[in-house]
Design a protein around this motif. Structure first.
Motif, mmCIF file in Angstrom:
data_model
loop_
_atom_site.group_PDB
_atom_site.id
_atom_site.type_symbol
_atom_site.label_atom_id
_atom_site.label_comp_id
_atom_site.label_asym_id
_atom_site.label_seq_id
_atom_site.Cartn_x
_atom_site.Cartn_y
_atom_site.Cartn_z
ATOM 1 N N SER A 214 0.815 -1.211 0.000
ATOM 2 C CA SER A 214 0.000 0.000 0.000
ATOM 3 C C SER A 214 0.854 1.269 0.000
ATOM 4 N N ILE A 215 2.143 1.148 0.366
ATOM 5 C CA ILE A 215 3.055 2.294 0.316
ATOM 6 C C ILE A 215 4.200 2.038 -0.678
ATOM 7 N N ASP A 216 3.953 1.121 -1.634
ATOM 8 C CA ASP A 216 4.904 0.849 -2.721
ATOM 9 C C ASP A 216 6.286 0.471 -2.204
ATOM 10 N N SER A 217 6.332 -0.318 -1.135
ATOM 11 C CA SER A 217 7.624 -0.614 -0.516
ATOM 12 C C SER A 217 7.892 -2.101 -0.318
ATOM 13 N N PHE A 218 7.008 -2.948 -0.825
ATOM 14 C CA PHE A 218 7.213 -4.386 -0.632
ATOM 15 C C PHE A 218 8.477 -4.878 -1.321
ATOM 16 N N GLN A 219 8.841 -4.221 -2.437
ATOM 17 C CA GLN A 219 10.007 -4.653 -3.193
ATOM 18 C C GLN A 219 11.325 -4.305 -2.496
ATOM 19 N N LEU A 220 11.273 -3.510 -1.454
ATOM 20 C CA LEU A 220 12.498 -3.058 -0.787
ATOM 21 C C LEU A 220 13.049 -4.081 0.202
ATOM 22 N N VAL A 221 12.233 -5.057 0.574
ATOM 23 C CA VAL A 221 12.622 -5.989 1.631
ATOM 24 C C VAL A 221 12.326 -7.425 1.218
ATOM 25 N N LYS A 222 12.864 -8.349 1.980
ATOM 26 C CA LYS A 222 12.462 -9.745 1.897
ATOM 27 C C LYS A 222 11.537 -10.019 3.079
ATOM 28 N N VAL A 223 10.361 -10.535 2.804
ATOM 29 C CA VAL A 223 9.434 -10.917 3.869
ATOM 30 C C VAL A 223 9.466 -12.429 3.995
ATOM 31 N N ILE A 224 9.752 -12.912 5.187
ATOM 32 C CA ILE A 224 9.950 -14.342 5.413
ATOM 33 C C ILE A 224 8.974 -14.815 6.485
ATOM 34 N N ALA A 225 8.257 -15.885 6.176
ATOM 35 C CA ALA A 225 7.219 -16.387 7.079
ATOM 36 C C ALA A 225 7.814 -17.123 8.266
ATOM 37 N N LEU A 226 7.225 -16.887 9.433
ATOM 38 C CA LEU A 226 7.554 -17.619 10.648
ATOM 39 C C LEU A 226 6.377 -18.521 11.024
ATOM 40 N N PRO A 227 6.622 -19.535 11.831
ATOM 41 C CA PRO A 227 5.504 -20.323 12.351
ATOM 42 C C PRO A 227 4.559 -19.436 13.159
ATOM 43 N N GLU A 228 3.315 -19.854 13.235
ATOM 44 C CA GLU A 228 2.297 -19.090 13.964
ATOM 45 C C GLU A 228 2.722 -18.880 15.416
ATOM 46 N N ASN A 229 2.459 -17.696 15.932
ATOM 47 C CA ASN A 229 2.723 -17.302 17.312
ATOM 48 C C ASN A 229 4.185 -17.021 17.623
ATOM 49 N N GLU A 230 5.058 -17.076 16.608
ATOM 50 C CA GLU A 230 6.452 -16.687 16.839
ATOM 51 C C GLU A 230 6.574 -15.170 16.831
ATOM 52 N N THR A 231 7.567 -14.659 17.524
ATOM 53 C CA THR A 231 7.780 -13.213 17.620
ATOM 54 C C THR A 231 8.379 -12.675 16.326
ATOM 55 N N PRO A 232 7.751 -11.676 15.701
ATOM 56 C CA PRO A 232 8.305 -11.105 14.466
ATOM 57 C C PRO A 232 9.535 -10.241 14.768
ATOM 58 N N TYR A 233 10.386 -10.082 13.759
ATOM 59 C CA TYR A 233 11.580 -9.267 13.941
ATOM 60 C C TYR A 233 12.137 -8.847 12.581
ATOM 61 N N ILE A 234 13.062 -7.879 12.615
ATOM 62 C CA ILE A 234 13.725 -7.391 11.402
ATOM 63 C C ILE A 234 15.213 -7.699 11.497
ATOM 64 N N VAL A 235 15.813 -7.978 10.350
ATOM 65 C CA VAL A 235 17.261 -8.168 10.255
ATOM 66 C C VAL A 235 17.792 -7.279 9.139
ATOM 67 N N ALA A 236 18.774 -6.449 9.459
ATOM 68 C CA ALA A 236 19.477 -5.658 8.449
ATOM 69 C C ALA A 236 20.858 -6.257 8.269
ATOM 70 N N CYS A 237 21.183 -6.646 7.041
ATOM 71 C CA CYS A 237 22.495 -7.201 6.731
ATOM 72 C C CYS A 237 23.358 -6.077 6.154
ATOM 73 N N ILE A 238 24.472 -5.816 6.810
ATOM 74 C CA ILE A 238 25.335 -4.701 6.431
ATOM 75 C C ILE A 238 26.730 -5.210 6.097
ATOM 76 N N CYS A 239 27.231 -4.817 4.939
ATOM 77 C CA CYS A 239 28.592 -5.165 4.544
ATOM 78 C C CYS A 239 29.556 -4.225 5.258
ATOM 79 N N THR A 240 30.540 -4.802 5.960
ATOM 80 C CA THR A 240 31.553 -4.014 6.650
ATOM 81 C C THR A 240 32.936 -4.526 6.248
ATOM 82 N N GLN A 241 33.968 -3.860 6.746
ATOM 83 C CA GLN A 241 35.335 -4.306 6.477
ATOM 84 C C GLN A 241 35.595 -5.668 7.109
ATOM 85 N N GLN A 242 34.770 -6.051 8.096
ATOM 86 C CA GLN A 242 34.923 -7.332 8.788
ATOM 87 C C GLN A 242 34.035 -8.423 8.196
ATOM 88 N N GLY A 243 33.280 -8.093 7.154
ATOM 89 C CA GLY A 243 32.341 -9.038 6.568
ATOM 90 C C GLY A 243 30.909 -8.573 6.795
#
Length: 269
Positions: A214-243
């Motif tokens: 609805s805000i034209d932003s679904f393509q910006l992320v990966k949405v991954i399903a969890l089992p029912e009743n699991e706590t939702p969360y976000i993960v940002a993967c960042i490239c650094t000099q350490q990996g």
């Protein structure tokens, strides 16, 4: 870590190549400039010193000071994460007057305050739009009210809920419209870190998909399903000099040193 069961991408029926469901090689910074884009990631901290130390231990860099948000009673440190994208460490500024309204990013929420006092936490993300009023109208959820904010010579409109809450606990993004021709990240320090991807894990992925579409932003992320009743969360993967470093909104994950090459073990010892 509190997450059990099989994790899987949203089924791709009728749209096998739909972005946001499977990974793409298209850089985040090169997508259609007229569509909303990821603008920045927000780490909340109890103090700027605590937040800077956290980023140093996590990514091996010293994130520079940004400035003060007098209207919101906060201040921050900032660094570039690629073209048009940056990382923000934000904390309550206890040296300025209490703002007239609740602070943004849920920083006045007792639960959030307790959470970031224990350790800095990846709270949420922000999208950049050229028409924040239009985006607010078309969203199927409340993006808040378009509010004028400034910091130094910079000014922007930001979608602020009246109570300052995180949107869907931080899973849904805030919206920002900058009042400048150049994105502010162009003037931020480049410390060799870049945003690789943003993933949202949720037990009701189709609800999340509808909200983001609805805000034209679904393509910006990966949405991954969890089992029912699991706590939702976000993960940002960042490239650094350490990996690759991962920022988790779920604090249980942030206590796992293995994901960061052991860098967090020192932080919590």
């Amino acid at each position: 870590m509190g997450i059990t069961g099989t994790q899987h991408l949203i089924p791709t029926k009728n749209a096998p190549d739909k972005p946001g469901i499977k990974s793409t090689n298209t850089p985040l910074s090169s997508r259609n400039n007229m569509q909303p884009r990821i603008d920045h990631l927000v780490i909340g901290a109890d103090s700027l010193t605590q937040g800077v130390d956290y980023v140093r231990n996590l990514m091996g860099v010293d994130i520079p000071y940004g400035g003060e948000h007098i209207k919101m009673g906060t201040h921050n440190h900032l660094m570039k994460l690629g073209d048009g994208v940056f990382l923000e460490v934000i904390a309550i500024n206890r040296h300025v007057q209490q703002p007239e309204r609740p602070r943004w990013y849920g920083l006045d929420d007792p639960f959030i305050r307790q959470k970031i006092k224990r350790q800095p936490t990846f709270l949420t993300w922000v999208i950049n739009t050229h028409d924040i009023d239009g985006l607010i109208r078309q969203a199927i959820f409340s993006l808040g009210e378009s509010t004028l904010i400034n910091r130094g010579s910079l000014s922007w409109n930001f979608g602020l809920p009246k109570d300052g809450r995180l949107l869907a606990g931080g899973l849904l993004p805030y919206a920002i419209e900058w009042h400048s021709d150049k994105h502010p990240s162009e003037n931020m320090t480049d410390l060799g870190c870049s945003l690789h991807s943003l993933e949202i894990y949720h037990p009701y992925p189709f609800w999340l998909q509808a909200a983001l579409e609805s805000i034209d932003s679904f393509q910006l992320v990966k949405v991954i399903a969890l089992p029912e009743n699991e706590t939702p969360y976000i993960v940002a993967c960042i490239c650094t000099q350490q990996g690759i470093t991962k920022l988790y909104s779920h604090t249980a994950f942030n206590r796992v040193a293995g994901d960061f090459g052991g860098s967090l073990k020192k932080y919590y010892d």
